[in-house]
Design a protein around this motif. Structure first.
Motif, PDB file in Angstrom:
ATOM      1  N   GLY A   1       0.767  -0.907  -0.162  1.00  0.00           N
ATOM      2  CA  GLY A   1       0.001   0.053   0.385  1.00  0.00           C
ATOM      3  C   GLY A   1       0.318   1.343  -0.027  1.00  0.00           C
ATOM      4  N   VAL A   2       0.179   2.372  -0.922  1.00  0.00           N
ATOM      5  CA  VAL A   2       1.091   3.411  -0.737  1.00  0.00           C
ATOM      6  C   VAL A   2       0.227   4.820  -0.638  1.00  0.00           C
ATOM      7  CG1 VAL A   2       0.977   3.646  -3.087  1.00  0.00           C
ATOM      8  CG2 VAL A   2       2.974   4.997  -2.072  1.00  0.00           C
ATOM      9  N   ASP A   3       0.928   5.222   0.058  1.00  0.00           N
ATOM     10  CA  ASP A   3      -0.454   6.630   0.828  1.00  0.00           C
ATOM     11  C   ASP A   3       0.723   8.189   0.065  1.00  0.00           C
ATOM     12  OD1 ASP A   3      -2.968   7.864   0.603  1.00  0.00           O
ATOM     13  OD2 ASP A   3      -1.807   9.007   2.704  1.00  0.00           O
ATOM     14  N   LEU A   4      -0.309   9.689  -0.008  1.00  0.00           N
ATOM     15  CA  LEU A   4       0.268  10.247  -0.731  1.00  0.00           C
ATOM     16  C   LEU A   4       0.068  11.919   0.113  1.00  0.00           C
ATOM     17  CD1 LEU A   4       2.580  12.193  -2.059  1.00  0.00           C
ATOM     18  CD2 LEU A   4       1.804  11.912  -4.333  1.00  0.00           C
ATOM     19  N   GLU A   5       0.698  12.617   0.486  1.00  0.00           N
ATOM     20  CA  GLU A   5      -0.161  14.079   1.173  1.00  0.00           C
ATOM     21  C   GLU A   5       0.371  15.472   0.747  1.00  0.00           C
ATOM     22  OE1 GLU A   5      -4.103  13.392   1.863  1.00  0.00           O
ATOM     23  OE2 GLU A   5      -3.459  10.747   2.292  1.00  0.00           O
ATOM     24  N   TYR A   6      -0.072  15.966  -0.042  1.00  0.00           N
ATOM     25  CA  TYR A   6       0.199  17.472   0.799  1.00  0.00           C
ATOM     26  C   TYR A   6       0.227  17.742   1.535  1.00  0.00           C
ATOM     27  CZ  TYR A   6       0.089  22.223  -1.326  1.00  0.00           C
ATOM     28  OH  TYR A   6       1.117  23.254  -1.130  1.00  0.00           O
ATOM     29  N   ILE A   7       1.121  18.461   2.033  1.00  0.00           N
ATOM     30  CA  ILE A   7       0.517  19.230   4.030  1.00  0.00           C
ATOM     31  C   ILE A   7       0.228  20.595   3.074  1.00  0.00           C
ATOM     32  CG2 ILE A   7       2.409  20.039   5.612  1.00  0.00           C
ATOM     33  CD1 ILE A   7       4.393  17.829   4.965  1.00  0.00           C
TER      34      ILE A   7
ATOM     35  N   PHE B   1       1.417  15.330  11.668  1.00  0.00           N
ATOM     36  CA  PHE B   1      -0.400  14.874  11.415  1.00  0.00           C
ATOM     37  C   PHE B   1      -0.408  13.944  10.338  1.00  0.00           C
ATOM     38  CE2 PHE B   1      -3.815  15.166   9.558  1.00  0.00           C
ATOM     39  CZ  PHE B   1      -5.174  13.987   9.774  1.00  0.00           C
ATOM     40  N   PHE B   2      -0.134  14.725   9.243  1.00  0.00           N
ATOM     41  CA  PHE B   2       0.181  13.894   7.654  1.00  0.00           C
ATOM     42  C   PHE B   2       0.973  12.833   7.748  1.00  0.00           C
ATOM     43  CE2 PHE B   2      -1.692  17.726   6.768  1.00  0.00           C
ATOM     44  CZ  PHE B   2      -2.870  17.676   5.434  1.00  0.00           C
ATOM     45  N   ARG B   3       2.018  12.571   8.507  1.00  0.00           N
ATOM     46  CA  ARG B   3       2.944  11.136   8.682  1.00  0.00           C
ATOM     47  C   ARG B   3       2.199  10.343   9.054  1.00  0.00           C
ATOM     48  NH1 ARG B   3       8.251  12.257  11.433  1.00  0.00           N
ATOM     49  NH2 ARG B   3       8.401  10.138  11.182  1.00  0.00           N
ATOM     50  N   TYR B   4       1.423  10.614   9.925  1.00  0.00           N
ATOM     51  CA  TYR B   4       1.159   9.664  10.138  1.00  0.00           C
ATOM     52  C   TYR B   4       0.178   9.331   9.764  1.00  0.00           C
ATOM     53  CZ  TYR B   4       1.770   9.685  16.121  1.00  0.00           C
ATOM     54  OH  TYR B   4       2.736   9.665  17.291  1.00  0.00           O
ATOM     55  N   TRP B   5      -0.792  10.125   9.412  1.00  0.00           N
ATOM     56  CA  TRP B   5      -2.143  10.040   8.446  1.00  0.00           C
ATOM     57  C   TRP B   5      -1.551   9.321   6.846  1.00  0.00           C
ATOM     58  CZ3 TRP B   5      -7.580  11.170   8.747  1.00  0.00           C
ATOM     59  CH2 TRP B   5      -7.835  11.027   8.124  1.00  0.00           C
TER      60      TRP B   5
ATOM     61  N   SER C   1       7.095  -4.007   6.499  1.00  0.00           N
ATOM     62  CA  SER C   1       7.594  -2.596   6.071  1.00  0.00           C
ATOM     63  C   SER C   1       7.327  -1.893   6.524  1.00  0.00           C
ATOM     64  CB  SER C   1       9.117  -3.223   5.098  1.00  0.00           C
ATOM     65  OG  SER C   1       9.722  -4.762   5.868  1.00  0.00           O
ATOM     66  N   LEU C   2       7.834  -0.480   6.801  1.00  0.00           N
ATOM     67  CA  LEU C   2       7.257   0.437   6.745  1.00  0.00           C
ATOM     68  C   LEU C   2       8.193   1.872   5.980  1.00  0.00           C
ATOM     69  CD1 LEU C   2       4.317   2.286   6.795  1.00  0.00           C
ATOM     70  CD2 LEU C   2       5.036   3.236   9.080  1.00  0.00           C
ATOM     71  N   PHE C   3       8.295   2.867   5.243  1.00  0.00           N
ATOM     72  CA  PHE C   3       9.381   3.611   4.178  1.00  0.00           C
ATOM     73  C   PHE C   3       8.317   4.929   4.296  1.00  0.00           C
ATOM     74  CE2 PHE C   3      10.234  -0.885   2.683  1.00  0.00           C
ATOM     75  CZ  PHE C   3      11.454  -1.305   2.923  1.00  0.00           C
ATOM     76  N   GLU C   4       9.271   5.709   5.018  1.00  0.00           N
ATOM     77  CA  GLU C   4       8.381   6.991   4.604  1.00  0.00           C
ATOM     78  C   GLU C   4       8.963   7.527   3.634  1.00  0.00           C
ATOM     79  OE1 GLU C   4       6.941   9.423   8.101  1.00  0.00           O
ATOM     80  OE2 GLU C   4       8.713   7.918   9.351  1.00  0.00           O
TER      81      GLU C   4
ATOM     82  N   TYR D   1       5.033  17.644   0.875  1.00  0.00           N
ATOM     83  CA  TYR D   1       4.810  16.116   0.595  1.00  0.00           C
ATOM     84  C   TYR D   1       5.475  14.938   1.385  1.00  0.00           C
ATOM     85  CZ  TYR D   1       2.455  17.393  -4.006  1.00  0.00           C
ATOM     86  OH  TYR D   1       1.504  17.989  -5.106  1.00  0.00           O
ATOM     87  N   VAL D   2       4.622  14.138   2.024  1.00  0.00           N
ATOM     88  CA  VAL D   2       4.757  13.362   2.980  1.00  0.00           C
ATOM     89  C   VAL D   2       4.338  11.950   1.522  1.00  0.00           C
ATOM     90  CG1 VAL D   2       5.539  14.020   5.196  1.00  0.00           C
ATOM     91  CG2 VAL D   2       3.367  13.365   4.557  1.00  0.00           C
ATOM     92  N   ALA D   3       4.619  10.458   2.460  1.00  0.00           N
ATOM     93  CA  ALA D   3       4.013   9.391   1.926  1.00  0.00           C
ATOM     94  C   ALA D   3       5.306   8.997   2.617  1.00  0.00           C
ATOM     95  CB  ALA D   3       4.384   9.088   0.442  1.00  0.00           C
ATOM     96  N   ALA D   4       4.333   7.640   2.494  1.00  0.00           N
ATOM     97  CA  ALA D   4       4.814   5.994   3.274  1.00  0.00           C
ATOM     98  C   ALA D   4       4.283   4.764   2.429  1.00  0.00           C
ATOM     99  CB  ALA D   4       3.736   6.254   4.274  1.00  0.00           C
ATOM    100  N   VAL D   5       4.581   3.721   2.371  1.00  0.00           N
ATOM    101  CA  VAL D   5       4.375   2.359   1.284  1.00  0.00           C
ATOM    102  C   VAL D   5       4.824   1.512   2.242  1.00  0.00           C
ATOM    103  CG1 VAL D   5       5.334   0.969   0.068  1.00  0.00           C
ATOM    104  CG2 VAL D   5       5.836   2.900  -0.460  1.00  0.00           C
ATOM    105  N   ALA D   6       3.598   0.430   3.075  1.00  0.00           N
ATOM    106  CA  ALA D   6       4.087  -0.539   3.577  1.00  0.00           C
ATOM    107  C   ALA D   6       3.471  -1.516   2.833  1.00  0.00           C
ATOM    108  CB  ALA D   6       2.165  -0.415   4.849  1.00  0.00           C
ATOM    109  N   VAL D   7       4.510  -2.540   3.212  1.00  0.00           N
ATOM    110  CA  VAL D   7       4.346  -4.217   2.251  1.00  0.00           C
ATOM    111  C   VAL D   7       4.811  -5.241   3.447  1.00  0.00           C
ATOM    112  CG1 VAL D   7       7.076  -3.901   2.383  1.00  0.00           C
ATOM    113  CG2 VAL D   7       5.807  -5.056   0.585  1.00  0.00           C
TER     114      VAL D   7
END
Length: 235
Positions: free
Chosen positions: A124-130, A164-168, A207-210, A217-223
């Motif tokens: 899964g990947v999520d991307l957010e504009y701060i 906040f957006f990193r958590y999200w 695994s979680l990658f920021e 922008y911040v984003a995270a990938v979970a696998v």
């Protein structure tokens, strides 16, 4: 900020790799026409339903480029890529491509998109504009665990936005990987600080990658599982 490289023409996805593609959703008119021509009839119909031209164009760019990227791995034309949709609307490759083992997930915010690709594992990947949020504390209280909420409240207003957006993004990347959807946000515990990378506080092996794909922008990938090598490509 991560280093986003031009992908090689002989693109190979190794079993221990995750490829993350950074996509510019604001494409030229001629590029958009080419991308629109690769979409399926249901994607075209979906694009037409957007009220604002900007949103319609970004959808066409995102879907068309996703098809192009997946077509590279599958060695087929973008228009030949077929999707199935899970119960929450998450696109996955159609059953006919099951032998490829290719798993992917897409996220977009404003004019930027991210596509994460790997072999056989849930991803899964999520991307957010701060951006400034007037109800940031209210949302955090509702969707975050007490420890996360207290951590957020201890920070200066400027730091609060980014945290906040990193958590999200971390929570949502995990939920997009599992297919559970946002209703479970408050059940996924993440530990992070302004200076330490995020970790998922769950029983299973994930695994979680920021990532920082661009300014603000911040984003995270979970696998699932550990031992991954991350490669970041610029489309």
């Amino acid at each position: 900020m991560n280093l986003w490289l031009t992908a090689p023409t002989d693109l190979i996805l190794l079993p221990d790799e995750i490829h993350v593609w950074r996509i510019d959703l604001d494409q030229s008119e001629s590029n958009l026409q080419n991308l629109a021509a690769t979409l399926s009839s249901d994607e075209t119909a979906r694009a037409e339903r957007f009220y604002f031209q900007e949103h319609r164009q970004r959808f066409i760019a995102g879907r068309g480029i996703l098809r192009t990227i997946l077509g590279c791995y599958l060695s087929i034309q973008p228009s030949q890529v077929e999707f199935n949709y899970q119960h929450r609307g998450k696109p996955v490759l159609a059953d006919k491509f099951a032998d490829s083992g290719l798993a992917f997930n897409l996220s977009h915010s404003q004019g930027l998109g991210l596509c994460a690709v790997n072999c056989t594992r849930q991803i899964g990947v999520d991307l957010e504009y701060i951006r400034p949020m007037s109800d940031l504390e209210t949302l955090a209280k509702r969707f975050f665990l007490p420890r996360e909420y207290e951590m957020l409240r201890s920070l200066s207003p400027n730091q609060q936005q980014e945290i906040f957006f990193r958590y999200w993004t971390c929570k949502e990347a995990y939920l997009k990987a599992t297919g559970d959807g946002l209703s479970q946000l408050e059940q996924v515990e993440v530990s992070l600080t302004p200076t330490e990378p995020a970790k998922l506080q769950i029983a299973e092996d994930w695994s979680l990658f920021e990532l920082v794909p661009a300014n603000n922008y911040v984003a995270a990938v979970a696998v699932t599982n550990f031992g991954w090598h991350l490669k970041c490509w610029q489309y």
